[in-house]
Design a protein around this motif. Sequence first.
Motif, PDB file in Angstrom:
ATOM      1  N   GLU A 243       6.558 -31.756  17.182  1.00 16.82           N
ATOM      2  CA  GLU A 243       7.088 -32.694  16.192  1.00 16.82           C
ATOM      3  C   GLU A 243       7.359 -31.949  14.891  1.00 16.82           C
ATOM      4  OE1 GLU A 243       5.838 -36.888  13.959  1.00 16.82           O
ATOM      5  OE2 GLU A 243       4.430 -35.843  15.293  1.00 16.82           O
ATOM      6  N   ASN A 244       8.514 -32.208  14.303  1.00 22.14           N
ATOM      7  CA  ASN A 244       8.818 -31.654  12.987  1.00 22.14           C
ATOM      8  C   ASN A 244       9.294 -32.784  12.068  1.00 22.14           C
ATOM      9  OD1 ASN A 244      11.477 -32.169  13.670  1.00 22.14           O
ATOM     10  ND2 ASN A 244      11.925 -30.034  14.249  1.00 22.14           N
ATOM     11  N   ARG A 245       9.817 -32.418  10.919  1.00 24.38           N
ATOM     12  CA  ARG A 245      10.209 -33.430   9.941  1.00 24.38           C
ATOM     13  C   ARG A 245      11.332 -34.332  10.440  1.00 24.38           C
ATOM     14  NH1 ARG A 245      11.640 -30.006   4.796  1.00 24.38           N
ATOM     15  NH2 ARG A 245      12.620 -28.790   6.486  1.00 24.38           N
ATOM     16  N   ARG A 246      12.134 -33.811  11.376  1.00 20.04           N
ATOM     17  CA  ARG A 246      13.278 -34.585  11.861  1.00 20.04           C
ATOM     18  C   ARG A 246      12.950 -35.403  13.110  1.00 20.04           C
ATOM     19  NH1 ARG A 246      17.809 -30.050  12.229  1.00 20.04           N
ATOM     20  NH2 ARG A 246      15.985 -28.924  13.047  1.00 20.04           N
ATOM     21  N   GLY A 247      11.732 -35.264  13.613  1.00 16.31           N
ATOM     22  CA  GLY A 247      11.360 -36.019  14.802  1.00 16.31           C
ATOM     23  C   GLY A 247      10.758 -35.117  15.873  1.00 16.31           C
ATOM     24  N   TYR A 248      10.925 -35.516  17.127  1.00 16.36           N
ATOM     25  CA  TYR A 248      10.346 -34.783  18.240  1.00 16.36           C
ATOM     26  C   TYR A 248      11.364 -33.807  18.839  1.00 16.36           C
ATOM     27  CZ  TYR A 248       6.603 -38.225  18.133  1.00 16.36           C
ATOM     28  OH  TYR A 248       5.553 -39.004  17.743  1.00 16.36           O
ATOM     29  N   VAL A 249      10.852 -32.658  19.257  1.00 18.23           N
ATOM     30  CA  VAL A 249      11.671 -31.688  19.979  1.00 18.23           C
ATOM     31  C   VAL A 249      10.929 -31.325  21.267  1.00 18.23           C
ATOM     32  CG1 VAL A 249      12.837 -30.738  17.961  1.00 18.23           C
ATOM     33  CG2 VAL A 249      10.653 -29.763  18.696  1.00 18.23           C
TER      34      VAL A 249
END
Length: 327
Positions: A243-249
Amino acid sequence: MTFTQIPEQYTALGSGAIYVVESPEAADIDLRLVASDGTTCLGMRRYVGVREARCDAAPLLRRALRFEPADDETGFTPAAGRTVTATAEAAPAGSFPDRAEATAPARIFLAGPAGPAEPALRTTMPAERIIPAGAGEEISITMPEFGSVAAAVTVRSGDRTEFHRYEASSAGLFLFRLDLKDFPDAEEVTLDFGTMGTIHYTVVPARSESCRLAWRSSIGSVEHYTFPVVREVRLRTEKNRAENRRGYVARIGGQERLTRIESAYEAPGVLAALAEITSSPAVWRVTDGGCIPVDVTTEEATLRRLGELCSLSLEIREKIETEATWS
């Protein structure tokens, strides 16, 4: 040092391969197995403070066997990789690779248990078989001594009958390959190996949704069978998530295809041969483009059920190459 016991020529590695070397007095002895190229070491054992060193070389030699289904045209063909030629050398501990004090004659070893003392077909499948049009398979043959063997092939199609004859001179292990692409109109095929036996095939139309497997049997042959029913095909994907600032990867770690297949209702002899697939060390899915190694996830097979016809159901999986990327 002297070898006082060595295996017979064409010893089957499922039955053990005993070498015995003796020394005039107690010593540390190295015994090694060397491949037919004279340089590749297949294994070595050290014996400390002994006058007699006794070695079962079978576990070391079995690792050198290589099995791949044959894909030649109809006829006799060598059984490449399914035998191993080796010699044994003995010397005082630490002498290798500079010198050997005793060398045993080279021997050719076969896979599987010991077979009969006369030429024989080496197969676990029955003599009456069903094969799809255009398919191929192989018959393993053992010849304990050098000699010749012939295969009379009878091909029937409607009211037409063809006769073909193939011959080979050899000793040890070799194969007879049947490829129905050579006989596109065949309805029945009979392979007559004389005193060794006869195998009869009924040719049925090929089905695109079937699954043909090849596997290494318990006696060191490669058997074939077409499973006519594909019950289910699933695709399994391994993912590592973050998970990062833009959502899940997600990172795709790998993919595999799982296929559940089922045999026709078969006699107990056929089911017993097919059940060996669950414990075989090598299984392949046979395709037009070649043989693809698969893993058999099924661990149990039902061979007989009172009052009911029996079929065998298996699940196989194969790896799918993917490029692991974050998305």
